[in-house]
Design an enzyme around this catalytic site. Structure first.
Site, PDB file in Angstrom:
ATOM      1  N   PRO A   1     -39.144   8.924  23.154  1.00 52.25           N
ATOM      2  CA  PRO A   1     -39.862   8.157  22.132  1.00 52.25           C
ATOM      3  C   PRO A   1     -38.975   7.058  21.552  1.00 52.25           C
ATOM      4  CG  PRO A   1     -40.149  10.512  21.792  1.00 52.25           C
ATOM      5  CD  PRO A   1     -39.092  10.356  22.841  1.00 52.25           C
TER       6      PRO A   1
ATOM      7  N   ARG B   1     -31.667   2.406  33.629  1.00 48.59           N
ATOM      8  CA  ARG B   1     -33.119   2.354  33.436  1.00 48.59           C
ATOM      9  C   ARG B   1     -33.696   1.180  34.219  1.00 48.59           C
ATOM     10  NH1 ARG B   1     -34.148   4.919  28.569  1.00 48.59           N
ATOM     11  NH2 ARG B   1     -36.312   5.097  29.277  1.00 48.59           N
TER      12      ARG B   1
ATOM     13  N   LYS C   1     -33.981   6.285  16.436  1.00 48.64           N
ATOM     14  CA  LYS C   1     -34.647   7.429  17.054  1.00 48.64           C
ATOM     15  C   LYS C   1     -34.319   8.738  16.343  1.00 48.64           C
ATOM     16  CE  LYS C   1     -34.499   4.992  21.473  1.00 48.64           C
ATOM     17  NZ  LYS C   1     -34.085   5.007  22.892  1.00 48.64           N
TER      18      LYS C   1
END
Length: 281
Positions: A2, A254, A52
């Site tokens: 998230p 990523r 986060k």
């Protein structure tokens, strides 16, 4: 994992559901049982987020620090509540709302001093009103040759942005992710910051969506976007705006999606009107 907008939304929900109320706390899984007993039947004051990281503030200075990592999640129930799964790390309840926390790598009871130490390790959070873009800019200047796309995922530089917002903000500001930080002008940096801030703040209420409502996709991009049309480049093969084929490259472990037409590796000012060729990536 998230991104920061989701954590801020959770903080708002938890403050709304539990703020100022006496809350039941228990740990069906058992891994947070001792801490849950210290919280049970006490006042939950409020929740807050930085990047986060989610913080629950309780009476007597107790703070619960939560990081959802890649697999953590919250489940919310109103009215009838199902039996808790054995994987529930923490269950919070006060009629009519029950919230289960499942699978977080971090769920710990900490002091205010420990919370401040966590914040000291994080960069500014674009969603927060107290965030200053100049602070991030100064951090970027310490490693001037670092690709801007890599820096944006470093939570010590900027807190809360994940891979989706990194991809989308760089696209919307026309910046190639491999461009060194030293070659980002002050004007470009401010535009990138404001874009990230606007996207992430929008995401608190709407979810992680970056496409402007009503903006029609390029005909070559329309086919792959049915039924969802949330992003300009993330996870796509065709640029939503110009119809060029996207290039995918790994960065920070990523997936990075780049339109060489909209995001030239060198600024257009330095390149004249030349377009980037595929061989430049």
């Amino acid at each position: 994992m998230p991104e920061g907008n989701t954590i801020h939304r959770l903080a708002r929900e938890h403050s709304r559901d539990f703020g100022g109320r006496i809350v039941r706390a228990r740990s069906p899984q058992g891994r947070f049982a001792r801490e849950a007993r210290q919280l049970d039947r006490r006042h939950f004051l409020r929740a807050d987020a930085h990047g986060k990281h989610l913080f629950h503030f309780w009476e007597d200075g107790r703070v619960v620090h939560i990081h959802l990592g890649m697999a953590g999640t919250f489940r919310r129930f109103e009215g009838t509540v199902p039996r808790a799964r054995p994987t529930v790390r923490l269950r919070l309840a006060t009629a009519p709302v029950t919230v289960d926390l499942i699978g977080p790598p971090t769920c710990e009871l900490i002091t205010e001093e420990q919370r401040l130490a966590i914040l000291a390790r994080l960069g500014p959070d674009p969603i927060r009103a107290d965030a200053e873009p100049e602070t991030v800019r100064a951090t970027l200047e310490r490693r001037p040759d670092r690709p801007i796309g890599d820096a944006l995922l470093d939570q010590r530089v900027l807190a809360g942005a994940g891979n989706i917002y990194r991809n989308e903000a760089l696209f919307l500001t026309g910046i190639h992710p491999l461009r060194p930080s030293r070659r980002i002008s002050p004007e470009e940096w401010l535009a990138l910051w404001e874009t990230l801030r606007a996207l992430m703040r929008r995401g608190v209420g709407e979810g992680t969506v970056t496409v402007n409502p009503g903006e029609v996709p390029h005909p070559r991009a329309a086919a792959e976007r049915a039924p969802g049309d949330d992003f300009y480049v993330y996870g796509m093969t065709i640029c939503r705006r110009c119809g060029s084929r996207l290039r995918e490259l790994p960065l920070s472990g990523r997936r990075m999606f780049v339109c060489l037409t909209c995001q030239p590796k060198r600024p257009l000012k330095a390149r004249g009107n030349a377009r980037a060729s595929p061989g430049e990536v």
